[in-house]
Design a protein around this motif. Structure first.
Motif, PDB file in Angstrom:
ATOM      1  N   ALA A 167     -32.578  14.672  -9.180  1.00  0.00           N
ATOM      2  CA  ALA A 167     -31.905  15.967  -9.348  1.00  0.00           C
ATOM      3  C   ALA A 167     -32.478  17.013  -8.400  1.00  0.00           C
ATOM      4  O   ALA A 167     -31.730  17.775  -7.769  1.00  0.00           O
ATOM      5  CB  ALA A 167     -32.050  16.426 -10.795  1.00  0.00           C
ATOM      6  N   MET A 168     -33.803  17.067  -8.280  1.00  0.00           N
ATOM      7  CA  MET A 168     -34.419  18.077  -7.422  1.00  0.00           C
ATOM      8  C   MET A 168     -34.109  17.854  -5.956  1.00  0.00           C
ATOM      9  O   MET A 168     -33.816  18.793  -5.214  1.00  0.00           O
ATOM     10  CB  MET A 168     -35.932  18.096  -7.632  1.00  0.00           C
ATOM     11  CG  MET A 168     -36.381  18.784  -8.903  1.00  0.00           C
ATOM     12  SD  MET A 168     -38.129  19.228  -8.855  1.00  0.00           S
ATOM     13  CE  MET A 168     -38.112  20.566  -7.653  1.00  0.00           C
ATOM     14  N   SER A 169     -34.180  16.598  -5.512  1.00  0.00           N
ATOM     15  CA  SER A 169     -33.913  16.329  -4.100  1.00  0.00           C
ATOM     16  C   SER A 169     -32.456  16.611  -3.754  1.00  0.00           C
ATOM     17  O   SER A 169     -32.160  17.156  -2.679  1.00  0.00           O
ATOM     18  CB  SER A 169     -34.289  14.879  -3.762  1.00  0.00           C
ATOM     19  OG  SER A 169     -33.553  13.960  -4.560  1.00  0.00           O
ATOM     20  N   ARG A 170     -31.537  16.281  -4.651  1.00  0.00           N
ATOM     21  CA  ARG A 170     -30.120  16.574  -4.394  1.00  0.00           C
ATOM     22  C   ARG A 170     -29.881  18.076  -4.342  1.00  0.00           C
ATOM     23  O   ARG A 170     -29.143  18.584  -3.484  1.00  0.00           O
ATOM     24  CB  ARG A 170     -29.252  15.952  -5.491  1.00  0.00           C
ATOM     25  CG  ARG A 170     -29.218  14.440  -5.484  1.00  0.00           C
ATOM     26  CD  ARG A 170     -28.559  13.892  -4.237  1.00  0.00           C
ATOM     27  NE  ARG A 170     -28.497  12.434  -4.262  1.00  0.00           N
ATOM     28  CZ  ARG A 170     -28.116  11.694  -3.225  1.00  0.00           C
ATOM     29  NH1 ARG A 170     -27.774  12.289  -2.092  1.00  0.00           N
ATOM     30  NH2 ARG A 170     -28.087  10.382  -3.320  1.00  0.00           N
ATOM     31  N   GLU A 171     -30.485  18.799  -5.278  1.00  0.00           N
ATOM     32  CA  GLU A 171     -30.305  20.248  -5.313  1.00  0.00           C
ATOM     33  C   GLU A 171     -30.867  20.905  -4.055  1.00  0.00           C
ATOM     34  O   GLU A 171     -30.370  21.940  -3.597  1.00  0.00           O
ATOM     35  CB  GLU A 171     -30.988  20.827  -6.551  1.00  0.00           C
ATOM     36  CG  GLU A 171     -30.715  22.310  -6.760  1.00  0.00           C
ATOM     37  CD  GLU A 171     -31.349  22.831  -8.035  1.00  0.00           C
ATOM     38  OE1 GLU A 171     -31.459  24.070  -8.165  1.00  0.00           O
ATOM     39  OE2 GLU A 171     -31.733  22.020  -8.890  1.00  0.00           O
TER      40      GLU A 171
END
Length: 490
Positions: A167-171
């Motif tokens: 989730a963090m890397s995509r965001e």
């Protein structure tokens, strides 16, 4: 306890027993001093364990308080309160209390019992925490073993951390390929932190996070685009993402290190992109750690370890991973494929010697070390196929091995290798027992000087963050903290 400390403890007990019997007889120090012919100040020092009485004086005191000398010399505290007083005095004379830089609190008769009990309770807790924080190598191995077996039971796959990292890397804008430094910086910004590179990072640290001012300090970049700094930044970020508190034990510290390393690997090789890449290579029957490494711009070791996270859960391939030094010692290992890792009686594998016929050691003899080497090894637990890549550091050479049972070798590049060895370890006749003629000739004549690893004798560094010099860290933060705004400044 040293003989000096033991003697001091005996004097404290003796002094408290004299005080107990004196007060039980209603005698003051002045009255007892007059009866035995010594100054009250000397008796006070004896009762506080600071002076050892002569035997003749001890007999006189015993007669004055109407008890026998053996009654005074017994190790048992004369009462609950006296026992607490003895314990408090002992604690305040010990090395742990000396580190606090506080003056001792006299355990006088005027001190309320509740206060005395609270002080002793605090010292017990200080001692417990200090003892718990000093992990011996044996305790560290046990903690490592528990974590390894726990990961093995879960196929080395931690879904909650995978979800956080994805989730963090995509965001932060990640799509595919290697994770960029800019993306890592945006991930830090999501949490309110700025990454700052400094040349004076404390020697005992890899990174320092300033929670008050939202800064993550890293060493300066030495290799443009290198994997190391991205991983360090992501591990610092992981502590915040995973909600870690200050470690309360060495086992807690180790668990946090495993989790932040896992989080960093998940970010550098995000699950969706990594699994898509690996599944594609599996369909082509061309799985190779070196390709996985190059596709995401990480080290061979990082790619090999990440492969163990995903291979069983997503590809249904059981695997093992080994990092072995050029002396044959196992530095790090994992297996859920049945490979019998060498272990001591506690189940720990760190520092154990792997068989000389395993690919992890045979690989050191290969001339071409630019690419992986492949091997089949017949063992008492079955036949395993392995790929090995060697490398070197300032500490010496090492090998990274990823392997799988014979039945799963069909999915990997290098499955057609003709290199094959047999190992009967842990049977010492396999590779550890010297040949008869050599042993007979050299046993009485050889006198080698062993290379001693001092860390096997010493306790591991103490503290919430073992090995970290807190004073150095705090001086560093003082140097780099933003200046406080002056009155009238925005």
């Amino acid at each position: 306890m040293t003989p000096e400390q033991s003697n001091q403890t005996d004097l404290i007990t003796l002094g408290r027993r004299i005080r107990h019997h004196r007060t039980a007889r209603g005698l003051t120090l002045d009255a007892l001093g007059a009866e035995v012919g010594v100054a009250p100040s000397l008796l006070s020092m004896i009762e506080n364990g600071r002076r050892e009485p002569r035997l003749t004086l001890l007999h006189q005191i015993a007669a004055a308080v109407d008890v026998s000398v053996p009654d005074l010399l017994t190790d048992e505290a004369p009462s609950h309160r006296a026992g607490l007083e003895i314990e408090l005095d002992r604690a305040q004379r010990g090395p742990l209390y000396a580190t606090l830089g506080l003056p001792p609190v006299p355990s006088s008769r005027r001190m309320p019992l509740a206060v005395l009990e609270n002080l002793v309770g605090l010292h017990r807790e200080l001692q417990r925490r200090a003892t718990e924080a000093i992990a011996t190598p044996e305790e560290a191995r046990r903690a490592n073993t528990e974590l390894r077996l726990e990961r093995q039971a879960r196929d080395n796959y931690l879904p909650d951390i995978e979800a956080h990292a994805e989730a963090m890397s995509r965001e932060a804008g990640y799509l595919n390929g290697p994770l960029t430094h800019r993306t890592v910086a945006r991930m830090a910004e999501q949490l309110g932190f700025t990454i700052i590179h400094v040349a004076d990072l404390p020697h005992s640290t890899r990174t320092v996070t300033d929670l008050a001012n939202g800064r993550i300090y890293l060493p300066p970049a030495s290799i443009p685009g290198g994997h190391g700094l991205r991983s360090l930044a992501l591990q610092a970020i992981a502590h915040r993402v995973l909600g870690h508190e200050r470690p309360t034990s060495y086992a807690d510290f180790l668990r946090q290190r495993v989790e932040i390393t896992y989080f960093a690997a998940c970010c550098l090789m995000p699950e969706t992109a990594a699994v898509e890449f690996l599944e594609d290579r599996k369909r082509a029957r061309d799985l190779a750690v070196e390709d996985f490494r190059d596709a995401f711009g990480v080290t061979h070791e990082a790619a090999a370890q990440r492969f163990t996270n995903l291979a069983t859960h997503h590809l249904q391939i059981p695997v093992h991973f080994l990092r072995v030094g050029d002396d044959g010692a196992l530095f790090r290992g994992y297996a859920n494929d049945g490979l019998p890792l060498p272990a001591d009686v506690t189940g720990a594998i760190e520092g154990q010697m792997v068989c000389r016929w395993w690919a992890a050691r045979v690989g050191f003899g290969h001339r071409d070390r630019a690419t992986e080497s492949y091997q089949y090894t017949d063992t008492p637990a079955g036949t395993f196929w392995c790929s090995t890549q060697t490398g070197s550091t300032t500490g010496g050479e090492f090998s990274i091995t990823v392997g799988t049972p014979f039945s799963s070798a069909k999915w990997f590049r290098g499955r057609d290798t003709t290199v094959r060895h047999s190992s009967t370890c842990p049977d010492e006749a396999c590779c550890r027992r010297p040949e008869g003629d050599a042993a007979e000739r050299w046993a009485p004549a050889a006198w080698p000087s062993a290379r001693m690893h001092q860390q096997v004798l010493a306790a591991l560094p103490r503290g919430a963050f073992p090995g970290v010099d807190d004073a150095e860290v705090y001086r560093f933060l003082e140097r780099h903290a933003p200046a406080e705004p002056q009155d009238g400044e925005a």
